[in-house]
Enzyme design. Sequence first.
Site, PDB file in Angstrom:
ATOM      1  NE  ARG A  51      13.081  69.093  30.445  1.00  0.00           N
ATOM      2  CZ  ARG A  51      12.471  69.720  28.939  1.00  0.00           C
ATOM      3  NH1 ARG A  51      12.841  70.996  28.252  1.00  0.00           N
ATOM      4  NH2 ARG A  51      11.345  69.296  28.616  1.00  0.00           N
TER       5      ARG A  51
ATOM      6  CE1 TYR B  86      35.659  60.932  41.016  1.00  0.00           C
ATOM      7  CE2 TYR B  86      34.403  61.470  39.008  1.00  0.00           C
ATOM      8  CZ  TYR B  86      34.310  61.097  40.091  1.00  0.00           C
ATOM      9  OH  TYR B  86      33.080  60.605  40.814  1.00  0.00           O
TER      10      TYR B  86
ATOM     11  CG  ASP C  17      37.589  68.971  36.425  1.00  0.00           C
ATOM     12  OD1 ASP C  17      36.967  70.103  37.854  1.00  0.00           O
ATOM     13  OD2 ASP C  17      36.704  67.613  36.896  1.00  0.00           O
TER      14      ASP C  17
ATOM     15  CE  LYS D 220      33.410  64.900  44.414  1.00  0.00           C
ATOM     16  NZ  LYS D 220      33.206  64.492  43.348  1.00  0.00           N
TER      17      LYS D 220
HETATM   18  C1  LIG Z   1      33.816  63.873  41.640  1.00  0.00           C
HETATM   19  C2  LIG Z   1      35.050  64.424  40.914  1.00  0.00           C
HETATM   20  C3  LIG Z   1      33.460  64.457  39.744  1.00  0.00           C
HETATM   21  C4  LIG Z   1      32.903  64.092  39.168  1.00  0.00           C
HETATM   22  O1  LIG Z   1      31.153  65.532  40.477  1.00  0.00           O
HETATM   23  P1  LIG Z   1      30.247  64.535  40.864  1.00  0.00           P
HETATM   24  O2  LIG Z   1      29.609  65.726  40.845  1.00  0.00           O
HETATM   25  O3  LIG Z   1      30.882  62.948  41.368  1.00  0.00           O
HETATM   26  O4  LIG Z   1      29.374  64.014  39.255  1.00  0.00           O
HETATM   27  C5  LIG Z   1      34.214  65.395  38.253  1.00  0.00           C
HETATM   28  N1  LIG Z   1      35.681  65.899  38.466  1.00  0.00           N
HETATM   29  C6  LIG Z   1      36.149  66.128  39.385  1.00  0.00           C
HETATM   30  C7  LIG Z   1      37.852  66.072  39.924  1.00  0.00           C
HETATM   31  C8  LIG Z   1      35.530  65.227  40.498  1.00  0.00           C
HETATM   32  O5  LIG Z   1      36.464  65.289  41.977  1.00  0.00           O
END
Ligand SMILES: *Cc1c(COP(=O)(O)O)cnc(C)c1O
Length: 380
Positions: A46, A98, A170, A195
Site C-alpha cells: 500500500r 465532470y 484536471d 482515459k
Molecule cells: C473520467 C474522468 C474523471 C474520473 O475518473 P475515473 O477514473 O473514472 O475515476 C475525472 N475527470 C475527468 C475529466 C474525467 O473524464
Amino acid sequence: MKFSTKAIHAGQEPDPSTGAIMTPIYQTSTYAQSGMGEHKGYEYARTGNPTRTALEDCMAALENGRYGLAFASGLAAEQTVLSLLSTGDHLVACDDLYGGTYRIFERILSRYQIQTSYATAGSIEEYEKAIRPNTKLIWLETPTNPLLRLVDIKAVAEVAHRHNLLLVVDNTFSSPYFQQPLDLGADIVLHSTTKYINGHSDVIGGSIVTSNKEVYDALKFHQNAAGAVPGPMDVWLTLRGIKTLGIRMRQHAENARIVANFLSEHPRVEKVYYPGLASHPDHELARRQMSGFGGMVSFQFKGTIADVDRTVRRLKIFTFAESLGGVESLACHPASMTHGSIPREIREARGLTDTLLRLSVGIEDAEDLIADLDQALQEP
Ligand SMILES: *Cc1c(COP(=O)(O)O)cnc(C)c1O
C-alpha cells in the site's frame, strides 16, 4: 528528453536483477526485510510498489513535475487532493465539470461543511469574485466536459497565487501531450488515467503530479493512510499504454478535426463544439495554451431527444458508451450518462441540453468514422 522519449523511458530502466526490458509486474503485498528497519526501500505494497513507482515517475516526467502519485481511479486521485481541505474550508471550481467531480463536491464535501462556489468556465473575474476568506483552492478542467470551453490556466494561476490559493487542473481531456498545466502556473495536475493516458479502455486509474514538496508530502501521506492505491497489473497496463501516448494523441486530434469539419457542414447538426474550429469562441486561447486540440468533439443535434436516440442506435463503429480517450471511437449522451448526476435546471443553464452528444474520436481510419456518422445521421 522530449515527450515521447520520456513516455517510453522515464521511470523505466531495465530490471537490475534480470535485465528484463519491461518493468516487471511486482505482484506482491509485502517485501522481505533483512533486519529491524533494514529493507530495500519497500516494506508493504500500500505504501509502495516498484511497478507503481515507475508509473508515478513517468507521469511526473510527462507533466514536467517533480513528484507523481498513482491511484485506483481518477476520483480516488481527486479525493486525495481534496484531503488538503478541512471542515469549514471553501473551494472555487469551474462550472462545466465532470459529473463525478461535481458529485464529490456536492454530496461528499458538503457533509464536512466544505462548500464549493462555481465560476463560469472562461470568466477570470468570476473566479476572483467567488474567493472568500476560507477559500483554499481553485479547481479547473480545461477543455471542459462536455462543452469543450477553455479556461486560461495562466490567468487563473495569477488569481490563485495573489490570494495564496492552490490551483488544481484536471488535465484528463488534453493529456500532457497537448497541455502542461504546471508550466502555466498550476500547483497540482490530475488525471483520470482511465482515459487517454492508458488509452485502451481496459483500466480504471488516476494520477496526481506536483512540484510542491509540502503538497506532495501531504498527498503521499493520504495515499498511504487512506489506501486508494492501484494494483500492479493495472499500473503495468497503464505504463504500456503511455508508451504510445504521443502517436495516439496526434491521430486522435487529426481524426477529431476531420469529424468536427464534417459535422459543421451537416444539415442535422445545430452546433459543433471543438476548440480547433476557427468558429470556437476560445480558439485563440486554445492555440496559445495547447499544442493540439485533442480528440473530443461535442455537437448539438437539430431535433428531439427521440431523434438523438435513433441516431445513436444506428451507429456501427462508434460505440454508445460512457468514458473517452481509448483507441476506439465512443459516443455518449452527457445528459443521461456522464452528467446525469447534475440536476436538470443546472445542466440546461450551462448549455448541456438533452440533444447534446459527445464524441470521443478514436484512431480508426477517419473515412470509416465519417461514413458511420453520415449513415447514422440520415433523416428517419
Ligand atoms: C473520467 C474522468 C474523471 C474520473 O475518473 P475515473 O477514473 O473514472 O475515476 C475525472 N475527470 C475527468 C475529466 C474525467 O473524464
